[in-house]
Design a protein around this motif. Structure first.
Motif, short mmCIF file in Angstrom:
data_model
loop_
_atom_site.label_atom_id
_atom_site.label_comp_id
_atom_site.label_asym_id
_atom_site.label_seq_id
_atom_site.Cartn_x
_atom_site.Cartn_y
_atom_site.Cartn_z
N UNK A 1 20.96 8.35 -4.63
CA UNK A 1 21.80 7.90 -5.20
C UNK A 1 21.64 6.52 -5.35
N UNK A 2 22.53 5.66 -5.83
CA UNK A 2 21.67 4.36 -6.46
C UNK A 2 21.43 3.51 -5.25
N UNK A 3 20.40 2.66 -5.70
CA UNK A 3 20.71 1.34 -4.64
C UNK A 3 21.67 0.32 -3.42
N UNK A 4 22.40 0.92 -4.61
CA UNK A 4 23.94 0.04 -3.90
C UNK A 4 24.56 0.83 -3.32
N UNK A 5 23.98 1.76 -2.95
CA UNK A 5 25.39 2.96 -2.03
C UNK A 5 25.55 2.93 -0.53
N UNK A 6 26.63 2.48 0.09
CA UNK A 6 27.27 2.31 1.57
C UNK A 6 26.39 2.98 1.81
N UNK A 7 25.75 2.69 3.31
CA UNK A 7 25.00 3.66 4.47
C UNK A 7 25.53 4.87 4.96
N UNK A 8 26.06 4.97 4.33
CA UNK A 8 26.59 6.41 5.08
C UNK A 8 26.52 7.45 3.83
N UNK B 1 23.26 7.97 1.97
CA UNK B 1 22.35 9.21 2.31
C UNK B 1 21.52 9.20 3.94
N UNK B 2 22.39 8.92 5.12
CA UNK B 2 22.41 8.89 5.82
C UNK B 2 23.44 10.90 6.22
N UNK C 1 16.15 12.12 0.86
CA UNK C 1 16.75 11.17 -0.46
C UNK C 1 16.34 10.54 -1.50
N UNK D 1 16.50 6.96 -3.42
CA UNK D 1 17.41 6.44 -4.16
C UNK D 1 16.77 5.32 -5.27
N UNK E 1 30.28 6.26 -16.50
CA UNK E 1 30.01 6.90 -15.32
C UNK E 1 30.38 8.67 -16.59
#
Lengths: 490, 443
Positions: free
Chosen positions: A164-171, A173-174, A183, A185, A224
């Motif tokens: 996932x990109x480093x701008x992703x919501x914390x949910x 990766x969790x 995961x 990033x 995309x």
């Protein structure tokens, strides 16, 4: 612009609780129906007159700020105004007083509602099938990543990595980690996915890439389709985090962008109020080849009747008991029917218009990293505040003094001192103009006023470290600590 | 689509001509042209349409229902609805800005306080999605406590909860192992529990009252057998008005479903997952926790705390991915408990036990029916076995406008013709009479 939140002294309910007098304890065995050794000895819950209880909670409510009070530009949370009919219908007995294990013949109305909601979400998301079972956005992600896993396992592959990109919501990766994935990033390039970095990260271990589009900076990821191609060529799946769907309804869809799995946040895009943290609902949509993995039961239509199908051998199983948050589903159904296709498209148009209007004005006062045109939200940097010895936090707290909820702050992580603003489509131009005016006023204020803000809320800035240190999470714990402190002082 | 004058002016201010200029960053190949959905409806039209569509649902008001199995029909005082209807609560987000959100924060602290008192646990978080996901998270938490990769689950739990827990366990690479129940009593089979223990086992989950109704009497033995392993207890918080709380049994983790406190059945959701633990485990706990502190002026105040456990800080290393929870319903549970109070709650719980006793005694008098099937003490739910097939009984009752108990044949074939009947304070004597009469008509 004047604002002052109500301030009430509202003691914790338990302060009124006296220890039951000896001998007044209720016969908890209910005349011997329950053996004495299985009943409790004590129950310290206060007996209060209804009048006092209502006063207590009404006064508490006045010390709480909601969308109905004013602008709530919390980025990535889509705090739009919710039509009141949506709230009202869920109190109807035909929604509230039905049991999930009733015979399907006796809940045909509820099954129809869910079936039709699934179809409407398919159209909005550009997907082939939807499950309504997940209880929240993160729960939808969790469901989606299980589908990723089931898909690869069905092909006899074990892939152990989600990118996932480093701008992703914390949910994101969790959720991936909870399904057992490592995961990875990848850094962004000019605020968007760095395709070269993505290509370098992809391997035979890549199970999926999780992305939101527009991303958390409010930028549309133009590449995309190329991203999807790269993923699909590697045998991996593309996951759409639907937190930002409010920007694109009727303009594009996750399906059209070649995403394989999508979750919807009904409590964001489809006007089901957030209730101070929940309930929400996080339906998940998939394309045809992944439909067989959706949770059971599936709601199927047989003629003009609706039935439940549990016979799905490849299903991931269940992610929540029963059908999910039906009350929230009914609100979203009502909202979508009320807006119609044109209304939803207009909602996205106005959300993007309002966002860009604020961005246009405020980027003159604070920094706007990464390009101009945004979708439903944008991220400013509070870096210029540093010259005055201030932080984004101080600016955010001062906004509260003017009756605006603060934007999301310090997210996404790639923007220094981030201020993430999402006004939504339901705010008037007057409100937006006042917000701009207030932001400018604050920036010109005495820095001390910001540092010590808020001043006009029920309480002032909190000692949050103390909460973590003292760990008082209940009245029991408070009393224990009070007793200990007293013993210590003797 | 025609734009309002105001929108046009806003566009002009930005130097744009049309709203399409705001979407030029979306490449043509992924553009769609509107949505193929019907036009919007007025509130009046929609209200009519919804009303007529939903009229096809049979409600517990119009047709007596004896379903429970985790979701119960309890009375909701009007004051609870009034409190939950406050739009300052309904329309707020997670209280990220505590200074302007003290109302919700204090209410959630009060919810945690009520639940901590009822369960006798040190800490209860401010809610999980529901009991099934709370169980899944508890299995993961048990693994975090001691690292062991197997988790024991009593057979006498809801199949829904078991299925959800299985998925959560799978994600974390944990194996679920079933522990049987004692056939005559319906309580934990202690021998089977002993035989399933091994160093790979992190903990054991059982319920009291359990899914099949029995209240667990052997908690002391279970605690002793488990030694240092995690004891996870599932409970019906309503029953805890009377029953010994899990905290007194030495439970490490407690889960439950607080829908019983002020939330309608609503086809099973939204509900309120309860999850509590001993304070020594709190940093391994999922979900939001509200803590007491003070503001700069020393005024008592509340905020979310121990957030370094959570996804928005810890990302892939978080204790859970949970973000949205069921805050409004947790507030509703606090309001319910405040309104009924200790005396009211114990009276309601006693009425449930009384109805259970009365109904099971009447059912067992009908030839061809036995209730309760198990010899243990019960709260408000019990298994009925019959000579007739349970699905046939169910069908016969339905034809008389009665929703019978939950048929157990599929998930508990060992019980033969069995169904799970629940009765609460909502049932009048006339409701019981109708059921009894209908059952008598079947034999």
């Amino acid at each position: 612009m004047k604002y002052h939140q109500a301030v009430h002294d509202v003691p914790v309910l338990f302060e009124a609780c006296e220890k039951p007098q000896p001998g007044t304890m209720f016969d908890a065995t209910v005349g011997g129906a329950i053996p004495k050794e299985l009943v409790r000895e004590d129950l310290r819950i206060p007996d209060l007159p209804e009048r006092d209880v209502v006063k207590h909670f009404v006064n508490l409510s006045q010390m709480n700020f909601g969308v109905d009070n004013g602008l709530y530009p919390l980025g990535s949370c889509t705090m739009k105004y919710n039509p009141k009919l949506c709230d009202e219908v869920v109190s109807w007995p035909s929604i509230a007083n039905i049991h999930p294990l009733q015979d399907p013949s006796t809940i045909q109305g509820a099954l129809r509602l869910m079936y039709e909601l699934e179809r409407m979400l398919c159209e909005i998301g550009g997907v082939d099938a939807v499950t309504l079972q997940p209880a929240a956005g993160a729960h939808g992600e969790y469901t989606g990543v299980h589908i990723v896993r089931a898909y690869h396992e069905s092909r006899g592959e074990t892939r152990n990595e989600v990118i996932l990109p480093d701008t992703a919501h914390g949910t994101n990766p969790a959720s991936a980690a909870m399904v057992g994935y490592d995961v990875l990033e990848i850094p962004s390039k000019e605020g968007c996915v760095d395709i070269e970095a993505l290509k370098a990260a992809i391997s035979k271990d890549t199970a999926a890439f999780m992305l939101t589009n527009p991303n958390t900076l409010g930028l549309f990821e133009k590449d995309v389709r190329e991203i999807a191609g790269v993923l699909h060529d590697a045998g991996a799946l593309l996951y759409y985090d639907g937190a930002n769907l409010n920007a694109i309804m009727g303009k594009t869809s996750p399906g059209k962008m070649d995403f394989d799995i999508v979750h919807f946040n009904l409590h964001k895009t489809f006007a089901t109020p957030h209730g101070g943290g929940g309930p929400g609902a996080g339906p998940v949509g998939v394309n045809r080849r992944l439909e067989e993995f959706l949770p059971v039961p599936r709601i199927i239509k047989e003629g003009d009747r609706f039935a439940l199908d549990y016979d799905r051998p490849k299903s991931i199983g269940k992610v929540r008991a029963h059908f999910g948050n039906f009350g929230v589903l009914a609100r979203a159904y009502t909202y979508i029917k009320m807006q119609g296709g044109n209304g939803l498209t207009a909602a996205s148009e106005n959300a993007v218009l309002n966002s860009n209007y604020l961005r246009h004005h405020l980027s003159k006062d604070l920094e706007l990293p990464y390009g101009q045109l945004r979708k439903h939200e944008f991220v400013l940097s509070g870096r210029p505040l540093k010259a005055k010895g201030l932080r984004t936090l101080d600016f955010a707290k001062r906004l509260l003094d003017y009756g605006f909820h603060a934007p999301t702050i310090y997210f996404p992580l790639i923007v220094e001192e981030a201020i993430m603003i999402e006004p939504t489509e339901t705010e008037s131009r007057d409100t937006l103009d006042t917000f701009v005016e207030v932001c400018r006023k604050i920036l010109a204020e005495d820095p001390e006023l910001l540092k010590s803000a808020p001043h006009n809320t029920a309480v002032r800035r909190l000692d949050e470290a103390r909460a973590a240190r003292e760990m008082i999470f209940s009245w029991r714990a408070y009393e224990k600590k009070a007793a200990k402190d007293q013993a210590g002082s003797v | 689509m025609g734009l309002s004058k105001c929108s046009l002016e806003m566009l002009q201010e930005m130097g744009l001509k049309s709203v399409e200029d705001l979407f030029t960053d979306i490449p043509k190949e992924v553009r769609t042209n509107g949505l193929r959905l019907p036009d919007g409806m007025s509130e009046l039209e929609l209200r009519r349409e919804l009303g007529s569509m939903l009229a096809a649902n049979r409600t517990a008001d119009s047709h007596p229902s004896f379903l429970g199995a985790g979701i119960y029909n309890h009375f909701i005082p009007a004051a609870v609805r009034t409190i939950m209807g406050r739009s300052e609560f309904i329309t707020s987000y997670t209280p990220y800005q505590p200074e302007i959100s003290q109302g919700m924060l204090q209410a959630l602290f009060e919810y945690q306080s009520y639940m901590a008192e009822l369960t006798a646990m040190d800490v209860v978080n401010s809610s999980m999605y529901d009991a099934s996901t709370a169980l899944g998270e508890a299995a993961l938490m048990s693994n975090r406590i001691n690292g062991a990769k197997k988790f024991l689950v009593s057979r006498a739990v809801s199949p829904e909860r078991r299925d959800v827990a299985r998925l959560y366990a799978k994600g974390a690479g944990i194996e679920l192992v079933e522990v049987g129940y004692d056939r005559p009593t319906g309580t934990v089979d202690l021998e089977d529990l002993r035989s399933k223990l091994s160093p790979e086992v992190s903990g054991f989950y059982f319920e009291t009252p359990n899914f099949l109704g029995p209240i667990e009497p052997h908690w002391k033995d279970i605690r002793e057998i488990l030694g240092q392993k995690t004891m996870v207890v599932g409970t019906n918080p309503m029953a805890l008005a009377l029953l010994r709380p899990p905290g007194d049994m030495g439970a490490d983790i407690v889960i439950g479903e607080a829908q019983v406190f002020g939330a309608p059945m609503s086809l099973g959701g939204p509900t309120v997952g309860v999850l509590g633990c001993k304070s020594e485990h709190v940093r391994k706990m999922p979900g939001r926790i509200i803590g007491m502190t003070a503001d700069l002026d020393g005024r008592t105040a509340f905020c979310m705390t121990l957030q370094t456990r959570e996804q928005h800080i810890r990302r892939s290393k978080a204790t859970s991915n949970i973000c949205s929870n069921e805050a409004l319903l947790a507030l509703g549970a606090a309001a319910y408990l405040a309104v009924v109070g200790r005396t009211g709650l114990q009276e309601i719980a006693a009425k449930n036990v009384g109805n259970m006793k009365a109904l099971s005694a009447r059912i067992t008098k009908i030839s061809g029916f036995r209730a309760p099937h198990f010899s243990a003490a019960h709260f408000n739910e019990f298994v009925v076995t019959s000579d007739e097939k349970a699905s046939e009984v169910d069908r016969a009752l339905l034809s008389k406008g009665i929703q019978g108990g939950h048929v157990l044949t599929k998930h508990f074939p060992e019980l033969g013709n069995a169904a799970l009947y629940a009765t609460t304070e909502m049932h009048t004597k006339e409701d019981h009479d109708r059921l009894i009469e209908a059952l008598e008509g079947i034999r």
